[in-house]
Write a protein that holds these residues in place. Structure first.
Motif, PDB file in Angstrom:
ATOM      1  N   UNK A  85      26.402  44.271  22.566  1.00 17.44           N
ATOM      2  CA  UNK A  85      26.496  43.319  23.899  1.00 17.44           C
ATOM      3  C   UNK A  85      25.703  41.824  23.513  1.00 17.44           C
ATOM      4  N   UNK A  86      24.646  41.940  22.935  1.00 15.51           N
ATOM      5  CA  UNK A  86      24.430  40.541  22.174  1.00 15.51           C
ATOM      6  C   UNK A  86      24.873  40.452  20.910  1.00 15.51           C
ATOM      7  N   UNK A  87      24.656  39.237  20.498  1.00 17.97           N
ATOM      8  CA  UNK A  87      25.187  38.703  19.029  1.00 17.97           C
ATOM      9  C   UNK A  87      24.275  39.372  18.033  1.00 17.97           C
ATOM     10  N   UNK A  88      25.338  39.670  16.892  1.00 20.12           N
ATOM     11  CA  UNK A  88      24.440  39.560  15.585  1.00 20.12           C
ATOM     12  C   UNK A  88      23.995  38.415  15.349  1.00 20.12           C
ATOM     13  N   UNK A 137      22.119  43.229  14.376  1.00 19.51           N
ATOM     14  CA  UNK A 137      21.131  43.096  13.221  1.00 19.51           C
ATOM     15  C   UNK A 137      20.825  41.494  13.370  1.00 19.51           C
ATOM     16  N   UNK A 138      19.290  41.363  13.223  1.00 17.11           N
ATOM     17  CA  UNK A 138      18.957  39.801  13.193  1.00 17.11           C
ATOM     18  C   UNK A 138      18.316  39.609  11.643  1.00 17.11           C
ATOM     19  N   UNK A 139      18.717  38.794  10.975  1.00 24.41           N
ATOM     20  CA  UNK A 139      18.282  38.440   9.608  1.00 24.41           C
ATOM     21  C   UNK A 139      17.755  37.034   9.835  1.00 24.41           C
ATOM     22  N   UNK A 140      16.313  36.995   9.674  1.00 17.16           N
ATOM     23  CA  UNK A 140      15.457  35.619   9.600  1.00 17.16           C
ATOM     24  C   UNK A 140      15.800  34.571   8.657  1.00 17.16           C
TER      25      UNK A 140
END
Length: 353
Positions: free
Chosen positions: A219-222, A240-243
């Motif tokens: 739904x939201x972005x990677x 997934x979110x990568x900082x």
């Protein structure tokens, strides 16, 4: 390219010793070294090789420079200084604007005049290609995707619809950005595919290794932050979110919806479960299996180091006996507790007298 040693020192803000007119034509390893090239010493164990090197100059720490009489650039971090010096000898061709005759570019795509679209590449409707972007041979930039200025796609990179890459990114051959996330729901009739409606958003100065895959969000972005470095053959699942400035070595698998903080270092071959939170400045050693969140900075690991096969078999045998040994231990503890109670010992400790 030939550069004087003194010019290198001035360009990168380094102190030097020796002859500033020494001509440097490239970089080399310390051993055996190569005349006309510059090497470096970053670890004390290589210090013994210094006097035998054929290199015309070396990059060393101030402590090492004091014991070396040859040509040297002096840096607190020789690794970093060497990386920067090496950029002066990088012979990668600069981007020249144009579209190869075999490329297919939709008329509605926006392609900067300074960008290059290579042989057999495809740029679909609504895509935006920024200044000095290079789209390599047989790449696909899907509809409404955006590539920021100075970004470079090597051969056979696939960028999915609505995915966004920032400026100064580099994507190596075979990488896939924005593939369908692995979203399925089981029903009585079998698996039902969940539409993956998000995209992938990538910041500036990101490097993505060969054959690495980044799935689009459900739904939201990677999201991949700025300065992130991904090695080859990494799987980044949907959402997934990568900082920012996190680096991940090869063959890591990251399951869906996990959030990884900034400046993390993740060793090769790790498996990271889904829906976890990994905090900033976390270091995960190679081949670790991460099954719970790691919110606090520090080093973590779980892989067992290699050992001779005979010892490994013995270790496995011991592990298999642990369950039965635990049951026996619990039974003994129960007996000792009963005996302790019968002896009137208020301490709860067994009476061994």
């Amino acid at each position: 390219m030939t550069v004087r040693l003194g010019e290198l020192a001035k360009s990168f803000g380094l102190d030097m010793q020796g002859d500033p007119e020494t001509q440097i034509t490239g970089v080399c390893t310390l051993q055996p070294g190569k005349p006309g090239c510059i090497g470096f010493v970053a670890h004390p164990k290589y210090r013994s090789q210094l006097n035998a090197t054929l290199a015309s100059a070396v990059i060393v720490t101030p402590a090492v420079a004091g014991d070396y009489a040859g040509n040297a650039l002096i840096a607190r971090d020789p690794n970093l200084a060497f990386a920067r010096v090496a950029t002066r000898f990088d012979d990668e061709p600069k981007v020249c604007g144009g579209v190869h005759a075999s490329a297919v570019v939709d008329p509605s795509a926006e392609v900067a005049g300074s960008a290059w679209i290579g042989p057999n590449a495809v740029v679909e409707a609504g895509a935006v290609i920024g200044e000095r972007v290079s789209v390599g041979a047989a790449c696909v930039v899907s509809r409404n995707a955006v590539l920021g200025e100075d970004t470079r796609l090597e051969a056979r990179v696939w960028v999915g619809r609505r995915c966004v890459l920032g400026a100064h990114c580099r994507v190596h051959p075979g990488a896939v950005i924005g593939s369908r996330g692995f979203g399925n729901v089981q029903s009585a009739e079998g698996w039902v595919a969940v539409p993956q409606l998000g995209a992938v958003r990538i910041g500036d100065d990101v490097e993505i290794g060969a054959n690495t895959t980044i799935d689009r969000g459900a739904i939201d972005d990677t999201v991949i932050g700025s300065g992130v470095k991904l090695d080859n053959q990494i799987q980044v699942a949907h959402n997934v979110h990568i900082g920012d400035h996190t680096a991940i070595a090869a063959c890591v698998g990251i399951a869906g919806s996990t959030r990884i903080g900034q400046r993390c270092l993740i060793g090769g071959g790790c498996g990271i479960n889904g829906h976890l939170v990994i905090g900033d400045d976390v270091i995960i050693l190679g081949f670790a299996m991460v099954t719970k969140s790691l919110p606090n900075a520090g080093q973590y690991g779980s892989g067992m180091p290699v050992e001779p096969a005979r010892e490994w078999r013995r270790t496995v045998a011991r592990l298999r006996r642990l369950k039965s040994q635990e049951a026996r231990l619990r039974a003994l503890e129960h007996i000792l507790q009963i005996d302790s109670g019968e002896n009137g010992d208020d301490t709860g400790e067994p009476d061994l007298a």
